[in-house]
Design an enzyme around this catalytic site. Structure first.
Site, PDB file in Angstrom:
ATOM      1  N   ASP A 113      41.205 -37.006  65.323  1.00  0.00           N
ATOM      2  CA  ASP A 113      41.499 -36.527  63.980  1.00  0.00           C
ATOM      3  C   ASP A 113      42.727 -37.237  63.393  1.00  0.00           C
ATOM      4  O   ASP A 113      43.443 -37.981  64.071  1.00  0.00           O
ATOM      5  CB  ASP A 113      41.620 -35.000  63.938  1.00  0.00           C
ATOM      6  CG  ASP A 113      42.803 -34.459  64.727  1.00  0.00           C
ATOM      7  OD1 ASP A 113      43.883 -35.081  64.673  1.00  0.00           O
ATOM      8  OD2 ASP A 113      42.661 -33.415  65.388  1.00  0.00           O
ATOM      9  N   TYR A 114      42.955 -36.995  62.135  1.00  0.00           N
ATOM     10  CA  TYR A 114      43.976 -37.699  61.347  1.00  0.00           C
ATOM     11  C   TYR A 114      45.347 -37.690  62.015  1.00  0.00           C
ATOM     12  O   TYR A 114      46.065 -38.692  62.019  1.00  0.00           O
ATOM     13  CB  TYR A 114      44.049 -37.051  59.961  1.00  0.00           C
ATOM     14  CG  TYR A 114      44.974 -37.712  58.972  1.00  0.00           C
ATOM     15  CD1 TYR A 114      44.601 -38.879  58.315  1.00  0.00           C
ATOM     16  CD2 TYR A 114      46.218 -37.152  58.675  1.00  0.00           C
ATOM     17  CE1 TYR A 114      45.447 -39.485  57.387  1.00  0.00           C
ATOM     18  CE2 TYR A 114      47.065 -37.744  57.758  1.00  0.00           C
ATOM     19  CZ  TYR A 114      46.684 -38.911  57.113  1.00  0.00           C
ATOM     20  OH  TYR A 114      47.519 -39.513  56.214  1.00  0.00           O
TER      21      TYR A 114
END
Length: 237
Positions: free
Chosen positions: A105-106
């Protein structure tokens, strides 16, 4: 030999098999000039004319296998509607088109495999193969042994129980601590949700290994081609 269209498209390095299924459903794939939208459709890559978005595909491609140390602040995708940086922005001298295997994820970082080998990507992401992934995690506060033991036994989440393959307390700071854990699953934000559930939110999350492929001293934002022996190990998992 006839094969499912999504397998042929993935094998040609156009996209992962999952993305190929989406391309078919959206009517962007044709076989011998006829649009195909059924996911069960088959074709012969050696005899049929297969096009994606009007472009003729070829199954004769050189396979590319990369290891990237993904920094925080990058999207594990080929495009982002919000205009955020994507992992392929970090690749500067790769002649072929590659796509990420799985996701980070980011706000997460670490080992990300990238390839144009759709079959391998499908296998590494399929839950049936149970490929181990190892992370080091910095969490807020200090976990006591009872909490570590509770995670080892399993934590109930709203989408089912989570049980790590292994977890170790690595380092204790004044207001935080580091742990190392290995998991066999890839549910969305699973590690972050586990520690949030016991009131120790994740501060930093780094993937350091996939199976026995290790990040080692690769710097953040850097990448390298996998060695032949590393590719062979992944292919034989």
């Amino acid at each position: 030999m006839q094969e499912r269209l999504q397998k042929i498209i993935a094998g040609a390095g156009i996209a992962s098999r999952r993305t190929a299924e989406k391309l078919i459903s959206e009517g962007r794939v044709s076989v011998n000039r006829s649009v195909v939208t059924q996911l069960g459709a088959k074709a012969d890559a050696q005899k049929d004319e297969i096009r994606v978005d009007g472009n003729l595909i070829s199954t004769e491609i050189s396979k590319i296998y990369l290891m990237l140390n993904k920094p925080r602040g990058y999207i594990t995708s080929l495009k982002d509607p919000q205009g955020r940086p994507i992992v392929t922005d970090l690749l500067h001298d790769i002649s072929g088109r590659v796509f990420p295997v799985g996701r980070l994820d980011y706000d997460s970082e670490g080992l990300l495999l990238m390839t144009n080998d759709g079959s391998l990507a499908q296998k590494l992401q399929h839950p049936g193969f149970a490929i181990p992934k190892t992370y080091v995690v910095k969490v807020k506060g200090n976990l006591i042994r009872r909490e570590v033991h509770a995670i080892k036994k399993g934590i109930e989440l709203n989408d089912g129980k989570f049980v790590p393959s292994d977890i170790e307390l690595e380092k204790i700071n004044r207001k935080s601590c580091w742990l190392k854990l290995t998991v066999f699953e890839g549910r969305n934000r699973i590690i972050r949700r586990v520690f949030e559930s016991i009131d120790h939110p994740v501060i930093r999350l780094i993937r350091v290994a996939i199976s026995d492929i290790h990040l080692d001293d690769l710097e953040s934002g850097e990448y390298r081609h996998l060695q032949k022996r590393e590719v062979e190990r992944l292919l034989t998992l």
